[in-house]
Design a protein around this motif. Structure first.
Motif, PDB file in Angstrom:
ATOM      1  N   LEU A  36      25.614  -5.342  40.843  1.00  0.00           N
ATOM      2  CA  LEU A  36      25.595  -3.885  40.933  1.00  0.00           C
ATOM      3  C   LEU A  36      24.317  -3.306  40.333  1.00  0.00           C
ATOM      4  O   LEU A  36      23.719  -2.368  40.876  1.00  0.00           O
ATOM      5  N   MET A  37      23.894  -3.866  39.210  1.00  0.00           N
ATOM      6  CA  MET A  37      22.670  -3.375  38.590  1.00  0.00           C
ATOM      7  C   MET A  37      21.473  -3.596  39.511  1.00  0.00           C
ATOM      8  O   MET A  37      20.612  -2.729  39.683  1.00  0.00           O
ATOM      9  N   ALA A  38      21.438  -4.776  40.148  1.00  0.00           N
ATOM     10  CA  ALA A  38      20.341  -5.051  41.084  1.00  0.00           C
ATOM     11  C   ALA A  38      20.365  -4.091  42.266  1.00  0.00           C
ATOM     12  O   ALA A  38      19.318  -3.610  42.736  1.00  0.00           O
ATOM     13  N   LEU A  39      21.581  -3.786  42.752  1.00  0.00           N
ATOM     14  CA  LEU A  39      21.705  -2.848  43.869  1.00  0.00           C
ATOM     15  C   LEU A  39      21.183  -1.472  43.487  1.00  0.00           C
ATOM     16  O   LEU A  39      20.428  -0.837  44.244  1.00  0.00           O
ATOM     17  N   PHE A  40      21.559  -0.999  42.304  1.00  0.00           N
ATOM     18  CA  PHE A  40      21.091   0.312  41.870  1.00  0.00           C
ATOM     19  C   PHE A  40      19.580   0.342  41.668  1.00  0.00           C
ATOM     20  O   PHE A  40      18.922   1.352  41.953  1.00  0.00           O
ATOM     21  N   ILE A  41      19.040  -0.733  41.194  1.00  0.00           N
ATOM     22  CA  ILE A  41      17.579  -0.796  41.018  1.00  0.00           C
ATOM     23  C   ILE A  41      16.882  -0.702  42.367  1.00  0.00           C
ATOM     24  O   ILE A  41      15.884   0.014  42.535  1.00  0.00           O
ATOM     25  N   VAL A  42      17.426  -1.425  43.352  1.00  0.00           N
ATOM     26  CA  VAL A  42      16.833  -1.381  44.693  1.00  0.00           C
ATOM     27  C   VAL A  42      16.942   0.019  45.288  1.00  0.00           C
ATOM     28  O   VAL A  42      15.976   0.554  45.859  1.00  0.00           O
ATOM     29  N   LEU A  43      18.126   0.632  45.150  1.00  0.00           N
ATOM     30  CA  LEU A  43      18.311   1.986  45.683  1.00  0.00           C
ATOM     31  C   LEU A  43      17.373   2.980  45.006  1.00  0.00           C
ATOM     32  O   LEU A  43      16.793   3.868  45.658  1.00  0.00           O
ATOM     33  N   PHE A  44      17.212   2.832  43.706  1.00  0.00           N
ATOM     34  CA  PHE A  44      16.310   3.731  42.987  1.00  0.00           C
ATOM     35  C   PHE A  44      14.876   3.530  43.436  1.00  0.00           C
ATOM     36  O   PHE A  44      14.105   4.482  43.613  1.00  0.00           O
ATOM     37  N   ALA A  45      14.523   2.262  43.674  1.00  0.00           N
ATOM     38  CA  ALA A  45      13.139   1.966  44.066  1.00  0.00           C
ATOM     39  C   ALA A  45      12.815   2.540  45.438  1.00  0.00           C
ATOM     40  O   ALA A  45      11.748   3.131  45.647  1.00  0.00           O
ATOM     41  N   ILE A  46      13.743   2.390  46.391  1.00  0.00           N
ATOM     42  CA  ILE A  46      13.443   2.863  47.740  1.00  0.00           C
ATOM     43  C   ILE A  46      13.587   4.374  47.847  1.00  0.00           C
ATOM     44  O   ILE A  46      13.147   4.968  48.827  1.00  0.00           O
TER      45      ILE A  46
END
Length: 296
Positions: A36-46
């Motif tokens: 989940l943390m990785a998903l949020f990081i990706v969403l924040f990045a894009i």
């Protein structure tokens, strides 16, 4: 070797009972949290828009399309949707107008919307003249037929913002005082106007009115009297003159909508009436101009 001593030894091939790990769920939970943390990081990045890169991409695409087609690209000369800016204008007030609500005064001193422009556009005026000419043609047809039958003065025509009004004034020609029974003259007038009313495409409102004199006997108030007069006219038009029932309605207004105020002889005579209103289906802005553009 004694049996007791031998029985105390562990048999070959026997294993210790496996220890149960009661905290294994923590591993799965930690894995889920990590994902989940990785998903949020990706969403924040894009979600972070690099405007410079988007502008460069836009210019590159525009140049490529122009080179291949030899014509100006649809991306050239416009910010498009790639510049990261909102498509919502900074101000809701359109240039050259006051907008629906003034930013400083709201709805004005009285809390109402600003009045529409005094000068209608040419297209609205042209549409109003066309609609008025249509209503005038209907009036002229009915008037000629009434004149031919010697009843040219029995109906009073007028055009207002609702459409064409045929006023059947009840000065003992159509209805006796405090009565909804139509006279023979009233039935003749309806039979003359009936074919035209049957052929028009507009809705027709039959509206009964009464003067301010109180009634007694059959009717409790002028509301019942006016409604009964309208109903009798409607029934004759539908049952005798075959006006479609889907295009006609009856309503009583009592003495609340007089044409002439007061209790003079003229007021008492004029206000005791039934109006046949051919309802214009033009837009409201067009209908508002009908009284002004209709011929006398």
């Amino acid at each position: 070797m004694s049996a007791g001593h031998g029985g105390g030894r562990r048999r070959r091939g026997d294993h210790e009972e496996e220890h149960v790990n009661h905290e294994r769920w923590l591993v799965s939970y930690s894995d889920m949290i990590t994902v989940l943390m990785a998903l949020f990081i990706v969403l924040f990045a894009i979600s972070q828009v690099d405007q410079e890169k988007y502008i460069a991409l836009r210019d590159s695409l525009a140049e490529g399309f122009q080179d291949q087609t030899g014509t100006e690209s649809i991306l050239d000369g416009t910010a498009g949707t790639l510049d990261g800016r909102s498509v919502v204008p900074e101000s809701s007030t359109q240039e050259g107008t006051a907008g629906m609500v003034n930013a400083d005064q709201g709805l004005g001193d009285q809390g109402t919307e600003p009045s529409p422009q005094d000068d209608p556009d040419a297209e609205t005026v042209a549409a109003a003249r066309k609609e008025a000419a249509h209503l005038d043609d209907i009036r002229d047809v009915i008037q000629r037929r009434l004149d031919k039958a010697g009843l040219g003065d029995a109906v009073r025509f007028r055009v207002n913002e609702r459409g064409l009004v045929l006023g059947l004034v009840a000065d003992d020609v159509f209805f006796a005082a405090a009565s909804a029974d139509m006279t023979a003259t009233a039935r003749r007038v309806l039979d003359i106007a009936g074919p035209t009313l049957r052929d028009v495409g507009e809705q027709i409102s039959v509206e009964g009115h009464a003067n301010v004199l109180p009634v007694s006997g059959r009717y409790a108030t002028n509301w019942e009297l006016s409604a009964d007069r309208a109903t009798q006219v409607l029934r004759h038009l539908v049952e005798k003159d075959r006006v479609p029932g889907t295009r006609i309605m009856a309503v009583g207004f009592g003495d609340e909508r007089p044409l002439v105020d007061g209790k003079s002889a003229q007021a008492l005579e004029t206000n005791r009436r039934v109006d046949l209103v051919i309802l214009s289906d033009a837009p409201e802005a067009v209908r508002a101009l009908l009284p002004a553009v209709s011929k006398e």
